[in-house]
Design a protein around this motif. Structure first.
Motif, mmCIF file in Angstrom:
data_model
loop_
_atom_site.group_PDB
_atom_site.id
_atom_site.type_symbol
_atom_site.label_atom_id
_atom_site.label_comp_id
_atom_site.label_asym_id
_atom_site.label_seq_id
_atom_site.Cartn_x
_atom_site.Cartn_y
_atom_site.Cartn_z
ATOM 1 N N VAL A 191 0.850 -1.196 0.000
ATOM 2 C CA VAL A 191 0.000 0.000 0.000
ATOM 3 C C VAL A 191 0.881 1.240 0.000
ATOM 4 O O VAL A 191 1.726 1.416 0.874
ATOM 5 C CB VAL A 191 -0.928 0.029 1.231
ATOM 6 N N SER A 192 0.673 2.098 -0.990
ATOM 7 C CA SER A 192 1.420 3.351 -1.051
ATOM 8 C C SER A 192 0.586 4.407 -1.741
ATOM 9 O O SER A 192 0.079 4.190 -2.844
ATOM 10 C CB SER A 192 2.741 3.147 -1.806
ATOM 11 N N ARG A 193 0.403 5.540 -1.040
ATOM 12 C CA ARG A 193 -0.331 6.683 -1.592
ATOM 13 C C ARG A 193 -1.719 6.295 -2.083
ATOM 14 O O ARG A 193 -2.174 6.719 -3.144
ATOM 15 C CB ARG A 193 0.481 7.343 -2.710
ATOM 16 N N GLY A 194 -2.375 5.463 -1.290
ATOM 17 C CA GLY A 194 -3.758 5.096 -1.585
ATOM 18 C C GLY A 194 -3.931 3.997 -2.605
ATOM 19 O O GLY A 194 -5.064 3.600 -2.913
ATOM 20 N N VAL A 195 -2.844 3.457 -3.148
ATOM 21 C CA VAL A 195 -2.914 2.407 -4.166
ATOM 22 C C VAL A 195 -2.420 1.093 -3.563
ATOM 23 O O VAL A 195 -1.389 1.063 -2.890
ATOM 24 C CB VAL A 195 -2.070 2.767 -5.406
ATOM 25 N N SER A 196 -3.155 -0.001 -3.820
ATOM 26 C CA SER A 196 -2.778 -1.314 -3.303
ATOM 27 C C SER A 196 -2.421 -2.257 -4.448
ATOM 28 O O SER A 196 -3.112 -2.298 -5.471
ATOM 29 C CB SER A 196 -3.914 -1.926 -2.486
ATOM 30 N N LEU A 197 -1.341 -3.001 -4.253
ATOM 31 C CA LEU A 197 -0.939 -4.047 -5.176
ATOM 32 C C LEU A 197 -0.888 -5.365 -4.406
ATOM 33 O O LEU A 197 -0.474 -5.388 -3.242
ATOM 34 C CB LEU A 197 0.433 -3.743 -5.784
ATOM 35 N N PHE A 198 -1.304 -6.461 -5.057
ATOM 36 C CA PHE A 198 -1.397 -7.733 -4.354
ATOM 37 C C PHE A 198 -0.497 -8.777 -5.014
ATOM 38 O O PHE A 198 -0.398 -8.855 -6.246
ATOM 39 C CB PHE A 198 -2.845 -8.239 -4.343
ATOM 40 N N TYR A 199 0.141 -9.591 -4.172
ATOM 41 C CA TYR A 199 1.038 -10.643 -4.632
ATOM 42 C C TYR A 199 0.797 -11.885 -3.776
ATOM 43 O O TYR A 199 0.296 -11.791 -2.648
ATOM 44 C CB TYR A 199 2.506 -10.230 -4.502
ATOM 45 N N SER A 200 1.184 -13.041 -4.302
ATOM 46 C CA SER A 200 1.050 -14.278 -3.530
ATOM 47 C C SER A 200 2.192 -15.220 -3.873
ATOM 48 O O SER A 200 2.743 -15.188 -4.986
ATOM 49 C CB SER A 200 -0.294 -14.954 -3.792
ATOM 50 N N VAL A 201 2.552 -16.073 -2.932
ATOM 51 C CA VAL A 201 3.617 -17.047 -3.123
ATOM 52 C C VAL A 201 3.468 -18.131 -2.061
ATOM 53 O O VAL A 201 2.973 -17.875 -0.958
ATOM 54 C CB VAL A 201 5.011 -16.366 -3.006
ATOM 55 N N ASP A 202 3.856 -19.350 -2.400
ATOM 56 C CA ASP A 202 3.883 -20.451 -1.426
ATOM 57 C C ASP A 202 5.304 -20.583 -0.884
ATOM 58 O O ASP A 202 6.281 -20.577 -1.654
ATOM 59 C CB ASP A 202 3.465 -21.769 -2.086
ATOM 60 N N VAL A 203 5.416 -20.695 0.447
ATOM 61 C CA VAL A 203 6.746 -20.760 1.076
ATOM 62 C C VAL A 203 6.805 -21.960 2.009
ATOM 63 O O VAL A 203 5.766 -22.424 2.503
ATOM 64 C CB VAL A 203 7.048 -19.459 1.862
#
Length: 426
Positions: free
Chosen positions: A333-345
């Motif tokens: 989250v930065s300056r009102g914008v959200s980016l989403f990511y996923s990974v299996d660990v």
């Protein structure tokens, strides 16, 4: 009635006894002492003056290892100062902590000189000038160049080394306490209040000329109440990692045992549950368990010291990677914008390892870290900086709860969602 009051006081006293007062507590502190001493050999990166300070405040010593580490600190101090000068980076916090560490070994700081723009001065004179610059920045911008934690640490370092703290410098801290400016983001910073308490108590004890005693006492009362009000149902003050400094401050300010006994017991419980694996965290907790504060170094003489602490060799432990995978989702989250990511660990991976796997899987995700005394500090995500020197930071939380540990320590045991939010300071 009087009998039960008497019994309550006795119980509070018993639970707050220092490390060496009871056998179980003595064994715990001996173990913690050894863990911290062993970290001198296992830690990566630069030497940590906070670790040296805590070892010197302990009751048991390995003088050879402490002496060798002191030499490392002295050598690295030169690099710290050069970095501060060449990059115009305010280093008052690190310089202050180094002076405290050297003072704890009774090292003559009048023999440590710095050269700035062709002018030679002692390290303590340089620190005093840095504090004046911090104070002037407060006058103009209503905040220090760095922050009030480092500002308070600077006062502690000067004061414990017998250097007169200018009343204008201490008064700015008093005003910040009155105006409740000792915050981290939008929340009360227990660590900052604790360091401010030790700073102002040292100023009061030193009886420097020009100090307003009434305002000083009022600020100390406010700090003490703020710390006591920050005690949770688990008796940690703030959280388990801020409790060490908070208890140190209460001890320095002369609080009765009954006011911090439960918090010392809570730290012991956390220590037995292996909460203090980070050497920096342990370095703040151990003095409190010995019922000492940073102010104690002011009267150190370093004569007839114990030299009985010995480290037993450790058997090598092989940690096999887990075959169990867990899903990790990351929101940036930065300056009102959200980016989403996923990974299996792999189960048990640290968050740092999860982010590294995320980089390998996603071409559009990158991150950078800075080395700090607490471990890696998340400084940039996708090229966007949030550096400590810029008063910004990437806030890391999970399910709206801030992570209690650093990214290199927090281990992922189950599917989890992390939010990395760019917090900008103005």
């Amino acid at each position: 009635m009087i009998f039960w009051v008497f019994i309550s006081v006795l119980l509070a006293f018993a639970s707050s006894k220092s490390c060496d007062a009871e056998e179980p507590n003595n064994e715990l502190c001996l173990s913690l002492n050894k863990n911290l001493l062993r970290s001198l050999e296992t830690q990566d990166g630069h030497p940590n003056p906070s670790v040296h300070l805590a070892l010197r405040l302990s009751n048991l010593h390995n003088l050879a290892k402490e002496g060798a580490y002191l030499n490392k600190l002295k050598s690295h101090l030169h690099n710290i100062l050069q970095d501060s000068f060449s990059n115009n980076h305010p280093g008052v916090g690190q310089v202050a902590l180094y002076t405290l560490a050297l003072r704890s070994s009774c090292y003559d700081l009048n023999t440590v000189f710095v050269n700035i723009s062709g002018k030679t001065m002692t390290l303590l004179t340089h620190l005093k000038k840095q504090m004046e610059q911090e104070k002037e920045h407060i006058v103009v911008n209503n905040r220090p160049l760095t922050n009030y934690y480092k500002y308070s640490l600077g006062i502690v370092a000067l004061c414990t080394n017998g250097i007169r703290v200018n009343s204008h410098v201490s008064n700015k801290l008093i005003k910040a306490v009155e105006d409740q400016h000792l915050t981290h983001g939008d929340t009360c910073s227990v660590d900052t209040y604790a360091m401010a308490g030790m700073a102002l108590q040292c100023v009061k004890d030193s009886r420097f000329d020009g100090q307003n005693t009434a305002e000083l006492d009022s600020a100390l009362r406010m700090i003490k109440q703020k710390l006591l009000d920050s005690r949770g149902t688990d008796n940690h003050i703030g959280n388990q990692f801020s409790t060490g400094l908070a208890v140190q401050a209460l001890i320095a300010m002369g609080s009765p045992n009954v006011e911090f006994a439960a918090s010392i017991k809570a730290m012991r419980t956390s220590a037995r549950n292996y909460a203090y694996q980070n050497p920096m965290a342990l370095s703040q907790v151990l003095p409190a368990l010995h019922q000492k504060s940073y102010l104690k170094v002011k009267n150190f003489e370093c004569v007839d010291e114990d030299d009985s602490l010995v480290l037993e060799p450790l058997d090598p432990v092989e940690i096999l990677p887990s075959e169990t995978k867990v899903a990790v989702n990351v929101e940036v989250v930065s300056r009102g914008v959200s980016l989403f990511y996923s990974v299996d660990v792999p189960h048990g991976s640290t968050l740092l390892q999860a982010l590294e796997l995320l980089v390998a899987k996603n071409d559009d995700f990158t991150f950078d870290t800075e080395n700090t005394m607490w471990g890696p500090f998340l400084s940039a995500i996708n090229g966007e900086q949030a550096r400590q020197s810029d008063r910004g930071y990437w806030q890391v939380s999970s399910n709206d709860v801030l992570l209690p540990k650093g990214i290199a320590e927090f281990k992922i045991q189950e599917a989890q969602m992390f939010t990395l939010k760019n917090i900008e300071r103005h």
